[in-house]
Design a protein around this motif. Structure first.
Motif, PDB file in Angstrom:
ATOM      1  N   VAL A   1      37.234  60.056  46.593  1.00  0.00           N
ATOM      2  CA  VAL A   1      37.661  59.623  45.258  1.00  0.00           C
ATOM      3  C   VAL A   1      38.826  58.636  45.365  1.00  0.00           C
ATOM      4  O   VAL A   1      38.818  57.571  44.737  1.00  0.00           O
ATOM      5  CB  VAL A   1      38.032  60.838  44.375  1.00  0.00           C
ATOM      6  N   VAL A   2      39.815  58.976  46.193  1.00  0.00           N
ATOM      7  CA  VAL A   2      40.977  58.090  46.362  1.00  0.00           C
ATOM      8  C   VAL A   2      40.522  56.724  46.887  1.00  0.00           C
ATOM      9  O   VAL A   2      40.975  55.680  46.430  1.00  0.00           O
ATOM     10  CB  VAL A   2      42.010  58.717  47.332  1.00  0.00           C
ATOM     11  N   LEU A   3      39.586  56.750  47.838  1.00  0.00           N
ATOM     12  CA  LEU A   3      39.074  55.529  48.441  1.00  0.00           C
ATOM     13  C   LEU A   3      38.400  54.635  47.399  1.00  0.00           C
ATOM     14  O   LEU A   3      38.696  53.438  47.286  1.00  0.00           O
ATOM     15  CB  LEU A   3      38.057  55.903  49.518  1.00  0.00           C
ATOM     16  N   GLN A   4      37.493  55.203  46.624  1.00  0.00           N
ATOM     17  CA  GLN A   4      36.736  54.423  45.644  1.00  0.00           C
ATOM     18  C   GLN A   4      37.642  53.896  44.530  1.00  0.00           C
ATOM     19  O   GLN A   4      37.518  52.744  44.116  1.00  0.00           O
ATOM     20  CB  GLN A   4      35.584  55.256  45.045  1.00  0.00           C
ATOM     21  N   VAL A   5      38.551  54.749  44.043  1.00  0.00           N
ATOM     22  CA  VAL A   5      39.468  54.317  42.983  1.00  0.00           C
ATOM     23  C   VAL A   5      40.414  53.251  43.539  1.00  0.00           C
ATOM     24  O   VAL A   5      40.665  52.236  42.885  1.00  0.00           O
ATOM     25  CB  VAL A   5      40.260  55.525  42.413  1.00  0.00           C
ATOM     26  N   GLY A   6      40.897  53.457  44.763  1.00  0.00           N
ATOM     27  CA  GLY A   6      41.803  52.494  45.393  1.00  0.00           C
ATOM     28  C   GLY A   6      41.143  51.140  45.598  1.00  0.00           C
ATOM     29  O   GLY A   6      41.736  50.099  45.287  1.00  0.00           O
ATOM     30  N   TYR A   7      39.902  51.152  46.108  1.00  0.00           N
ATOM     31  CA  TYR A   7      39.162  49.901  46.294  1.00  0.00           C
ATOM     32  C   TYR A   7      39.014  49.159  44.958  1.00  0.00           C
ATOM     33  O   TYR A   7      39.163  47.937  44.903  1.00  0.00           O
ATOM     34  CB  TYR A   7      37.757  50.179  46.842  1.00  0.00           C
ATOM     35  N   SER A   8      38.689  49.911  43.897  1.00  0.00           N
ATOM     36  CA  SER A   8      38.480  49.277  42.590  1.00  0.00           C
ATOM     37  C   SER A   8      39.760  48.606  42.097  1.00  0.00           C
ATOM     38  O   SER A   8      39.732  47.454  41.663  1.00  0.00           O
ATOM     39  CB  SER A   8      38.012  50.311  41.560  1.00  0.00           C
ATOM     40  N   ILE A   9      40.879  49.340  42.178  1.00  0.00           N
ATOM     41  CA  ILE A   9      42.150  48.779  41.714  1.00  0.00           C
ATOM     42  C   ILE A   9      42.530  47.568  42.579  1.00  0.00           C
ATOM     43  O   ILE A   9      42.923  46.519  42.056  1.00  0.00           O
ATOM     44  CB  ILE A   9      43.264  49.846  41.743  1.00  0.00           C
ATOM     45  N   ALA A  10      42.380  47.708  43.905  1.00  0.00           N
ATOM     46  CA  ALA A  10      42.724  46.599  44.802  1.00  0.00           C
ATOM     47  C   ALA A  10      41.864  45.371  44.498  1.00  0.00           C
ATOM     48  O   ALA A  10      42.360  44.238  44.490  1.00  0.00           O
ATOM     49  CB  ALA A  10      42.563  47.029  46.259  1.00  0.00           C
ATOM     50  N   ASP A  11      40.578  45.586  44.236  1.00  0.00           N
ATOM     51  CA  ASP A  11      39.693  44.453  43.955  1.00  0.00           C
ATOM     52  C   ASP A  11      40.010  43.777  42.623  1.00  0.00           C
ATOM     53  O   ASP A  11      39.950  42.549  42.523  1.00  0.00           O
ATOM     54  CB  ASP A  11      38.217  44.899  43.981  1.00  0.00           C
ATOM     55  N   VAL A  12      40.339  44.574  41.597  1.00  0.00           N
ATOM     56  CA  VAL A  12      40.704  43.969  40.312  1.00  0.00           C
ATOM     57  C   VAL A  12      41.980  43.142  40.483  1.00  0.00           C
ATOM     58  O   VAL A  12      42.072  42.012  39.996  1.00  0.00           O
ATOM     59  CB  VAL A  12      40.872  45.039  39.204  1.00  0.00           C
ATOM     60  N   ALA A  13      42.959  43.686  41.210  1.00  0.00           N
ATOM     61  CA  ALA A  13      44.220  42.959  41.416  1.00  0.00           C
ATOM     62  C   ALA A  13      44.010  41.725  42.297  1.00  0.00           C
ATOM     63  O   ALA A  13      44.508  40.642  41.985  1.00  0.00           O
ATOM     64  CB  ALA A  13      45.267  43.882  42.030  1.00  0.00           C
ATOM     65  N   ALA A  14      43.246  41.881  43.389  1.00  0.00           N
ATOM     66  CA  ALA A  14      43.098  40.801  44.365  1.00  0.00           C
ATOM     67  C   ALA A  14      42.165  39.693  43.890  1.00  0.00           C
ATOM     68  O   ALA A  14      42.193  38.595  44.440  1.00  0.00           O
ATOM     69  CB  ALA A  14      42.589  41.356  45.688  1.00  0.00           C
ATOM     70  N   LYS A  15      41.325  39.965  42.879  1.00  0.00           N
ATOM     71  CA  LYS A  15      40.376  38.943  42.421  1.00  0.00           C
ATOM     72  C   LYS A  15      40.685  38.479  41.000  1.00  0.00           C
ATOM     73  O   LYS A  15      40.941  37.296  40.783  1.00  0.00           O
ATOM     74  CB  LYS A  15      38.953  39.470  42.524  1.00  0.00           C
ATOM     75  N   ALA A  16      40.662  39.404  40.022  1.00  0.00           N
ATOM     76  CA  ALA A  16      40.927  38.999  38.639  1.00  0.00           C
ATOM     77  C   ALA A  16      42.414  38.693  38.455  1.00  0.00           C
ATOM     78  O   ALA A  16      42.774  37.630  37.938  1.00  0.00           O
ATOM     79  CB  ALA A  16      40.456  40.080  37.672  1.00  0.00           C
ATOM     80  N   GLY A  17      43.297  39.607  38.890  1.00  0.00           N
ATOM     81  CA  GLY A  17      44.738  39.396  38.756  1.00  0.00           C
ATOM     82  C   GLY A  17      45.197  38.150  39.508  1.00  0.00           C
ATOM     83  O   GLY A  17      45.959  37.336  38.983  1.00  0.00           O
ATOM     84  N   TYR A  18      44.708  38.014  40.708  1.00  0.00           N
ATOM     85  CA  TYR A  18      45.007  36.848  41.557  1.00  0.00           C
ATOM     86  C   TYR A  18      44.540  35.560  40.867  1.00  0.00           C
ATOM     87  O   TYR A  18      45.264  34.559  40.840  1.00  0.00           O
ATOM     88  CB  TYR A  18      44.277  37.055  42.878  1.00  0.00           C
ATOM     89  N   GLY A  19      43.346  35.605  40.283  1.00  0.00           N
ATOM     90  CA  GLY A  19      42.817  34.435  39.568  1.00  0.00           C
ATOM     91  C   GLY A  19      43.681  34.055  38.380  1.00  0.00           C
ATOM     92  O   GLY A  19      43.870  32.871  38.091  1.00  0.00           O
ATOM     93  N   VAL A  20      44.219  35.061  37.683  1.00  0.00           N
ATOM     94  CA  VAL A  20      45.106  34.777  36.553  1.00  0.00           C
ATOM     95  C   VAL A  20      46.375  34.096  37.059  1.00  0.00           C
ATOM     96  O   VAL A  20      46.895  33.172  36.436  1.00  0.00           O
ATOM     97  CB  VAL A  20      45.427  36.071  35.755  1.00  0.00           C
ATOM     98  N   MET A  21      46.865  34.517  38.236  1.00  0.00           N
ATOM     99  CA  MET A  21      48.044  33.859  38.809  1.00  0.00           C
ATOM    100  C   MET A  21      47.722  32.426  39.230  1.00  0.00           C
ATOM    101  O   MET A  21      48.548  31.528  39.058  1.00  0.00           O
ATOM    102  CB  MET A  21      48.579  34.655  39.997  1.00  0.00           C
ATOM    103  N   ILE A  22      46.527  32.211  39.776  1.00  0.00           N
ATOM    104  CA  ILE A  22      46.100  30.847  40.122  1.00  0.00           C
ATOM    105  C   ILE A  22      46.075  29.981  38.851  1.00  0.00           C
ATOM    106  O   ILE A  22      46.521  28.827  38.853  1.00  0.00           O
ATOM    107  CB  ILE A  22      44.700  30.870  40.784  1.00  0.00           C
ATOM    108  N   TYR A  23      45.584  30.574  37.756  1.00  0.00           N
ATOM    109  CA  TYR A  23      45.570  29.865  36.466  1.00  0.00           C
ATOM    110  C   TYR A  23      46.995  29.517  36.031  1.00  0.00           C
ATOM    111  O   TYR A  23      47.262  28.395  35.588  1.00  0.00           O
ATOM    112  CB  TYR A  23      44.864  30.730  35.413  1.00  0.00           C
TER     113      TYR A  23
END
Lengths: 264, 264
Positions: free
Chosen positions: A217-239
Motif C-alpha cells: 500500500v505504501v509503495l503504490q500510494v508513494g508511487y502515485s504521489i511521486a508521479d503526480v508531483a514529478a510530472k503534473a507538478g513539475y509541468g506546472v513549474m515549467i509553465y
C-alpha cells in the motif's frame, strides 16, 4: 514477481482511489498544458507540448495500472484476496522509459539555450535517463535480492551522472538566465531530486524486509504521489518558468496589442 | 463503510439518471468553457481554463461513480439488491480534493488582481480548501458517529477560515472592481455558500438517523445537484464576470476590429 498480499477493504480502496486520483490529475494536467501554450511566447511552447505528452503518457499508464489492480484482487468474505491474475507493476517502467527522458527535455527546452548547447545537453541527458530506467528493470522483476542489488547499483551510475550534468553544465546555463526564471529553475531541480529520490527508496524496500500488505500500500500510494508531483507538478513549474521568461522577454500576445490599439 | 440498502426500481433509476445527467452537464460545460475563452479578454482566459479543468475532472469522477453504482446493485425479483461489489462513494472525495481548490482559484483569477495580492490569497485559500476535504475523509469512511463528528468538526475549521477570507480580504478587493462585475462577484459568493453548504448537511445525515434506501437516494441526488450548481453553474457565473470585466476594460476582439474596418 512477488506474491500479492491479502488486503483489507480500506487498504485496497486507498490504493484504488489514489490510482484514480492520479488518472484525473494527469488528464487535467494534459488539458491544461495544451491550453496554456497560448499564454507563453512561441519559443517556450515546445516545453509545454512536451509536458502535455508526459502527463498524457502517464495518464494512459495509470489507466492500465488501475485496471490491472482491479483485476488482481477479488472481494472474499470482506477482504481483498489475490484473484490469481498478476498485477502488472511493469507498466511503471514502460511509463518511465518514455517520460523520464521527456522530463529532462522539458527542462532544457524551457531555457531556450543556443541550438548547439541545447543539442549536446539533450543528447547526454536523454541517453543517461533511458539507461537509468532500463538498467533498473531486470532488478525490479528479479526474485532474489542479489540480482536486485546488482542492477540497482548499475542504474545508479547514470542517475548520478544526470545529477552532475544538472548541477554542472545546466547550472552554469541557469546562472545566465534573468532573475525570476533563475530562481524557479533552481527550485525545479530540487523538485526533481525530491521526487526522483522516491523511486530508488521504493526499489530498495525489499532489502529492508518491507513486504506484505502494508508495504504494498505504501509503495503504490508513494508511487502515485511521486508521479503526480514529478510530472503534473513539475509541468506546472515549467509553465511558471515559461511565463516568467515570457515576461522577461517583454513578449505580448498579438491579440492584446490589437485590442489595445482598437480602444485607443 | 455503510451497508448498501435494497432499492426499488424507481429509487435505483432516479439516482442512475441523475448521475448520467451530471456526466452530460459536466461534459457540455467542459466544451463550453474551452470555446468561450475567445469571447473574453486574454487576461481572463485562465479563469475559463480552470473552469474547464474543474468540470472535466468532475465529469471523469461521475463517469466512475456511475459505473460503480451500476456494479453495486443487481435486479432480483423486481428490486435492486446489493450485488456484493462495494459502491465507491470515495470518488467524491478524490474529486473534491482536486476541484475545490481549483474553484477558489477561478474566483481569485477572474478578478485579475496584482500578482502579489493574488499570490497571497491563492496560497491561503488553496491550502485551507485542501485541508477541509482531507480532514472530512476519515470521518466519512468511519463506522461510528463519534469519529465522524470529530473529523467533521476538524474539517469545519478551514471551511470557516475560507468564508472569513472570502468576506474579508476578497471582499475588500471586490469593492475596487467596476460596478457590474462587483455585483456578480458578490452573487457568486452566495452561490458558493449555498452549494458548499449542502456537503456538511449531507455529512451530518447519519447523526439525524437518516439511513436506508430513502436517505441514500436523497444523498446521491443532492450531491449531483450540488455538484452541477457548484461547478458548471459556478463556472457560467465566472464566465459572466469575465465578460462584464472584458466590457469594462473596453477590450475588443481583434477579428471584430478588422470586421468593423472592412464594413466602414
Amino acid at each position: 514477481m512477488f506474491e500479492l498480499p491479502t488486503l483489507t477493504v480500506g487498504q485496497y480502496s486507498l490504493v484504488y482511489n489514489m490510482l484514480s486520483f492520479t488518472i484525473a490529475s494527469m488528464l487535467a494536467a494534459f488539458v491544461f498544458f495544451i491550453m496554456a501554450q497560448s499564454r507563453v511566447a512561441p519559443k517556450y511552447r515546445i516545453s509545454l507540448m512536451v509536458s502535455a505528452l508526459v502527463v498524457g503518457i502517464a495518464g494512459y499508464h495509470y489507466w492500465r495500472i488501475f485496471g490491472s489492480w482491479e483485476g488482481a484482487f477479488e472481494l472474499v468474505n470482506g477482504a481483498y484476496e489475490p484473484s490469481g491474475e498478476p498485477f502488472n507493476d511493469a507498466y511503471r517502467y514502460v511509463d518511465w522509459l518514455l517520460t523520464v527522458p521527456l522530463l529532462v527535455v522539458e527542462l532544457v527546452l524551457v531555457m531556450a539555450l543556443s541550438r548547439a548547447k541545447q543539442g549536446k545537453l539533450l543528447t547526454k541527458l536523454i541517453i543517461a535517463s533511458a539507461f537509468m530506467i532500463a538498467l533498473g528493470y531486470p532488478g525490479e522483476i528479479a526474485d532474489d535480492n542479489v540480482t536486485r542489488a546488482i542492477w540497482g547499483t548499475a542504474s545508479t551510475v547514470p542517475f548520478v551522472y544526470i545529477l552532475v550534468v544538472l548541477w554542472g553544465e545546466l547550472g552554469k546555463a541557469i546562472e545566465s538566465q534573468p532573475e525570476r526564471p533563475r530562481v524557479l529553475l533552481k527550485n525545479i531541480r530540487y523538485l526533481l531530486i525530491a521526487t526522483w529520490g522516491f523511486y530508488p527508496l521504493a526499489y530498495m524496500a525489499p532489502f529492508a524486509g518491507l513486504t506484505g500488505a502494508g508495504a504494498e500500500v505504501v509503495l503504490q500510494v508513494g508511487y502515485s504521489i511521486a508521479d503526480v508531483a514529478a510530472k503534473a507538478g513539475y509541468g506546472v513549474m515549467i509553465y511558471a518558468i515559461a511565463r516568467a521568461k515570457t515576461d522577461a522577454d517583454g513578449w505580448v500576445k498579438p491579440e492584446q496589442v490589437t485590442g489595445q490599439e482598437a480602444t485607443a
